[in-house]
Enzyme design. Structure first.
Site, PDB file in Angstrom:
ATOM      1  N   HIS A   1       0.853  -1.195   0.000  1.00 29.75           N
ATOM      2  CA  HIS A   1       0.000   0.000   0.000  1.00 29.75           C
ATOM      3  C   HIS A   1       0.885   1.240   0.000  1.00 29.75           C
ATOM      4  O   HIS A   1       1.880   1.284   0.712  1.00 29.75           O
ATOM      5  CB  HIS A   1      -0.903  -0.018   1.242  1.00 29.75           C
ATOM      6  CG  HIS A   1      -2.021   0.980   1.202  1.00 29.75           C
ATOM      7  ND1 HIS A   1      -1.805   2.335   1.330  1.00 29.75           N
ATOM      8  CD2 HIS A   1      -3.357   0.820   1.036  1.00 29.75           C
ATOM      9  CE1 HIS A   1      -2.975   2.961   1.253  1.00 29.75           C
ATOM     10  NE2 HIS A   1      -3.926   2.071   1.072  1.00 29.75           N
TER      11      HIS A   1
ATOM     12  N   ARG B   1      -6.257  10.026  -0.499  1.00 34.40           N
ATOM     13  CA  ARG B   1      -5.982  10.467  -1.869  1.00 34.40           C
ATOM     14  C   ARG B   1      -7.265  10.533  -2.675  1.00 34.40           C
ATOM     15  O   ARG B   1      -7.447  11.413  -3.514  1.00 34.40           O
ATOM     16  CB  ARG B   1      -4.976   9.527  -2.531  1.00 34.40           C
ATOM     17  CG  ARG B   1      -3.549   9.736  -2.041  1.00 34.40           C
ATOM     18  CD  ARG B   1      -2.618   8.634  -2.535  1.00 34.40           C
ATOM     19  NE  ARG B   1      -2.900   7.381  -1.858  1.00 34.40           N
ATOM     20  CZ  ARG B   1      -3.030   6.197  -2.454  1.00 34.40           C
ATOM     21  NH1 ARG B   1      -2.893   6.092  -3.753  1.00 34.40           N
ATOM     22  NH2 ARG B   1      -3.276   5.113  -1.742  1.00 34.40           N
TER      23      ARG B   1
END
Lengths: 661, 251
Positions: free
Chosen positions: A257, A273
């Site tokens: 990740h 994000r």
């Protein structure tokens, strides 16, 4: 001899296990869920950002449907997934989320009218439709064409897990926690149940059932740095491997990740994000648009993680006593948004790093670095979730290689898979249990129980003086350094050799307290060899796979090679005394694909070796579409790839403004 | 790559030593007697009790028992009494204690398993059943059709109460729980408040009264507020208990 009989036995009490238990119980089967920890503490609870389902309620999700979700998932997998499974999944996901809504998951809902959002670093205003008011909202996530990730702030897994666990309690599903399954009982290639160690008193118990399901999650803890909970050791997968009959698929497919926080490795959701947060380097420069002009921070996880390390290698990382890292900036989203929708992220950052991410400017930037996050590999199953090679053994969720994710899972597709597999595989599993007779020989059961008792006693007799924790730490470092984001032949070879030595060395340990009762050191002593076997499957699989696909990236073989490597790695542990897995391969048939391999739309375009069959299939698909003429998308889909679903899960899903089209 | 165990050697000299004293007892072992054991270790930057206890376990005392799962304050496993206060160990930083002395006890009111490990699962499951911690409705949901619309503020309000992680800290902070073993505690009462405001749940006040209208429910609370003071999720427990009490008094 302690034996407990039931109809349906489920090992693992996360989302996949509990949802399967509900499917079994709803058929009137006696159902037991075994769990190492209280079920509501399962790692599903840690999923933050959301669950993908193509509801298309928000204006940013308009035009979304099963086809778009399917296409995103297949591209995300770098064409490694099973397209039948992907179709089953995307068709059921909207139903799963609506079922969960009815069970009380407080999904974030749409308010009609204008609202401000951050897109590409800029504030923009979107206007939600009147008719969508009160329907389930969605946020943007990596690798998706539409805003499809439904959420409850950044505690989505928690609210989902509680709802599903409470529904299981309502149905009187029996939950036995602090129980660890350590061996599968089988006879003539048919699974009869498991040997379980009671983690409170050390007792060994045989649980015997008509059907057994493994839903024990992933194996992230074989890595030094992982976002995974400390229980994610892959023991359920390893005990399947140890049967010598059940097989594991694509173990080298391990996801890193992009944004765990440094140094604790606690995850900061992709929602950071998705909601508009950006990545910055040591100069405060937003670098992702340079690498990925189209998707920027929201390319798939494998791509973003690689670009980050690439950028650090160029000397753009931020130096720290914990090594180089980059910054995640969500301060641009504003305090109100953060405190409402990224509440846990703020809490984590403040607690573990003393940084309030809502503080403006660089004061609020959080240090991040790619770390292990998800296991795409697992017990290889058929589309109904049953092991391809052991009858009566089912698997669902992260523990499985059902193969929804291929070589890279999209964010938001994990909790979604867990629940959806719980519905689909749970249903097939329950049907199997219904028609099967309990047929376990007590002599066999006794043999398996005694074998485990003897094994634990044998561990207590080892007297080589080695500390089991040192072996574990070394394994985790090897995986981190040599089987990580970037891989190469030399390092992988070294890793395989040293991991094999470590596995042999597990017989040279000394456990201090000589009791098979409650003994936390003994727990590690029998778990670490299992973890090492999985680590070997990962490293060996990665060494042999001389191509780059999804999260598996070989610096010495940078191209995705559809000519030679469009296939699944299958690992078996042939003999108990072996110190190395046996690998074989399962071809993935392009001629049956609904979507033949091509460029993903992000990542490096110039590094694919296309298989000529892909073009042939693409042309064939065009021709089928032409011949069909003016028909709806369901008809075309059916012609290209026909799939089955249990219950009424194949029904069309309604969408706002679109109906059932 | 960062590495929490391998800090730069020159820096290490600057670190202080801390003393962690742990309650040790194995009720299943006839030869075991309750005692305290003290471990001295070097504090590292940002050290939490999770990091410290894992270090003790893996390098000093492999027989030490405790319960960690997520180590991120999300799962509620690692509640214990830290210098007299019930807290999540994973979210407790060792540098909060100026004298570097930390005493750890297992969470009270739950069945003790060993050392710092307690059995919360069975109690929490039975509490969930007692307050019928699920949606009650006669409506059949067609899961292929559009979901029922919910006002965004209402969904948010339900979510705010749904954030409870069943860590048990409210019970360990509660005087009523010590007197009434079957008291459902703030965790149970907050749960009923959560369902009471959920538009999917059709239960009437009378039906909730059947579940919590006694001393083991909403009338057991003495409003000492220990629960809210210690809740690691900052849930508005007192307000919600009062909300349920007002409802129940009317029944």
């Amino acid at each position: 001899m302690k034996i407990i009989y039931t109809d349906a036995l489920i090992v693992g009490g996360g989302l996949a296990g509990l949802r399967s238990a509900i499917a079994a119980k709803d058929k009137g089967l006696d159902t037991i869920v075994l769990s190492m920890v209280p079920v509501k503490r399962s790692h599903s609870a840690a999923a933050q950002g959301g669950m993908q389902a193509s509801l298309g309620n928000t204006v940013m999700g308009e035009g979304d449907n099963e086809d778009v979700h399917f296409s995103d998932t297949v591209k995300g997998s770098d064409w490694g997934c099973d397209q039948d499974v992907a179709r089953m999944f995307v068709t059921t996901a909207p139903k799963a989320i609506r079922e969960l809504a009815a069970w009380g998951v407080p999904w974030n809902r749409i308010g009609k009218g204008p609202r401000d959002v951050i897109m590409n670093g800029e504030k923009e205003t979107i206007v939600e439709k009147d008719e969508a008011h009160g329907l389930i909202n969605a946020r943007d996530f990596g690798g998706t064409k539409k805003w499809r990730t439904c959420y409850t702030s950044d505690a989505t897994g928690h609210t989902m897990l509680y709802a599903v666990a409470n529904e299981a309690l309502k149905r009187d599903v029996e939950i036995h926690d602090k129980k660890e399954a350590i061996s599968i009982i089988h006879e003539y290639g048919v699974c009869a149940g498991v040997v379980v160690r009671d983690l409170i008193n050390g007792d060994l118990i045989a649980y015997i059932a008509k059907g057994t399901m493994i839903a024990t999650g992933g194996y992230g803890r074989i890595y030094k740095q992982s976002t995974n909970a400390i229980i994610c050791k892959g023991i359920g997968i390893a005990m399947a491997l140890e049967t010598g009959i059940a097989t594991l698929g694509n173990m080298e497919a391990v996801q890193f990740h992009p944004t765990p926080i440094v140094p604790s490795g606690i995850l900061l959701t992709e929602g950071c994000r998705g909601d508009g947060g950006v990545l910055r380097d040591k100069d405060g420069y937003r670098f992702m648009p340079d690498y990925e002009p189209e998707k920027k921070e929201l390319a798939s996880r494998d791509v973003v993680s690689r670009r980050m390390i690439e950028h650090i290698r160029k000397g753009k990382g931020v130096k720290s006593p914990n090594g180089d890292h980059l910054w995640l900036d969500i301060s641009i989203l504003g305090r109100e948004h953060i405190e409402k929708n990224l509440h846990d992220v703020q809490d984590i950052s403040m607690t573990f790093n003393g940084i309030d991410p809502a503080d403006e400017g660089e004061k609020g930037w959080m240090p991040v670095l790619p770390m292990q996050h998800y296991s795409m590999g697992g017990i290889r199953t058929k589309v109904n979730g049953e092991s391809t090679t052991m009858k009566g053994l089912f698997c669902a969720g992260e523990a499985s290689c059902w193969d929804l994710h291929g070589f890279n899972r999209l964010g938001g597709n994990s909790v979604s898979e867990a629940v959806v597999a719980g519905m689909i595989v749970g249903e097939y599993f329950a049907a199997y249990c219904e028609k099967t007779h309990l047929n376990a020989n007590t002599f066999t059961i006794q043999n398996f129980l005694e074998a485990q008792e003897d094994y634990l006693k044998e561990i207590l007799t080892y007297d080589g003086g080695v500390n089991i924790f040192d072996i574990k730490d070394r394994m985790r470092s090897i995986m981190q350094e040599k089987v990580g984001v970037f891989r190469n032949g030399k390092d992988l070879e070294d890793a395989v050799i040293e991991l094999e030595e470590l596995l042999k060395k597990t017989k040279e340990i000394t456990v201090k307290r000589k009791t098979i009762g409650n003994n936390p050191e003994l727990n590690e002593a029998y778990r670490v060899p299992k973890m090492l076997k999985l680590a070997l499957c990962v490293a060996k699989g990665a060494l042999e796979r001389t191509e780059s696909r999804g999260a598996h990236y070989r610096e010495d073989h940078i191209k995705r090679d559809d000519v030679n490597w469009l296939k699944r790695t299958i690992a078996t542990w042939t003999n108990p005394g072996d110190t190395m897995p046996t690998l074989s391969y399962e071809e993935i048939d392009i001629s049956k694909m609904e979507m033949p391999p091509a460029f993903r739309g992000y990542g490096r375009k110039d590094s694919i070796i296309l298989n000529p069959l892909s073009e042939r299939r693409a042309k064939e698909i065009e021709k089928i579409k032409e011949t069909l003429g003016n028909v709806d998308r369901f008809k075309i889909q059916e012609e290209l790839l026909d799939f089955d679903l249990p219950k009424n899960y194949k029904r069309k899903n309604e969408r706002v403004g679109v109906g059932y089209a | 790559m960062p590495n929490e165990n391998n800090i730069d050697e020159n820096r290490e000299k600057e670190f202080r030593e801390i003393e962690i004293t742990v309650f040790r007892y194995n009720p299943q072992d006839k030869n075991s007697t309750p005692e305290y054991q003290t471990y001295t270790l070097e504090e590292t930057p940002g050290m939490t009790l999770y990091v410290a206890l894992i270090k003790i376990w893996s390098s000093m005392d492999p027989d030490l028992s405790f319960d960690f799962v997520c180590r991120a304050g999300i799962c509620g496993s690692c509640s214990m009494v830290v210098n007299g206060k019930p807290r999540l160990a994973c979210k407790t930083r060792t540098n909060e204690f100026p004298d570097g002395k930390i005493t750890l006890l297992p969470l009270p009111t739950f069945e003790h398993i060993k050392d710092l490990s307690v059995d919360t699962g069975n109690w929490m499951n039975s509490m969930s059943k007692k307050v019928e911690s699920w949606i009650h409705t006669k409506e059949e949901t067609d899961i292929a059709a559009l979901e029922k619309p919910i006002e965004p503020d209402v969904a948010q309000a339900v979510f705010d109460l749904d954030r409870c992680i069943e860590c048990g800290i409210c019970l360990a902070s509660c005087s009523t729980k010590i007197m009434h073993e079957d008291f459902v505690g703030a965790v149970g009462l907050n749960r009923t408040a959560r369902f009471a405001i959920d538009p999917h749940d059709e239960r009437s006040d009378e039906e909730f009264y059947e579940l919590i209208g006694d001393d083991n429910g909403v009338f057991g609370c003495m409003s000492l507020m220990g629960c809210e003071d210690h809740c690691p999720k900052d849930l508005p427990l007192q307000t919600k208990i009062a909300y349920m009490r007002r409802k129940m008094v009317k029944v």
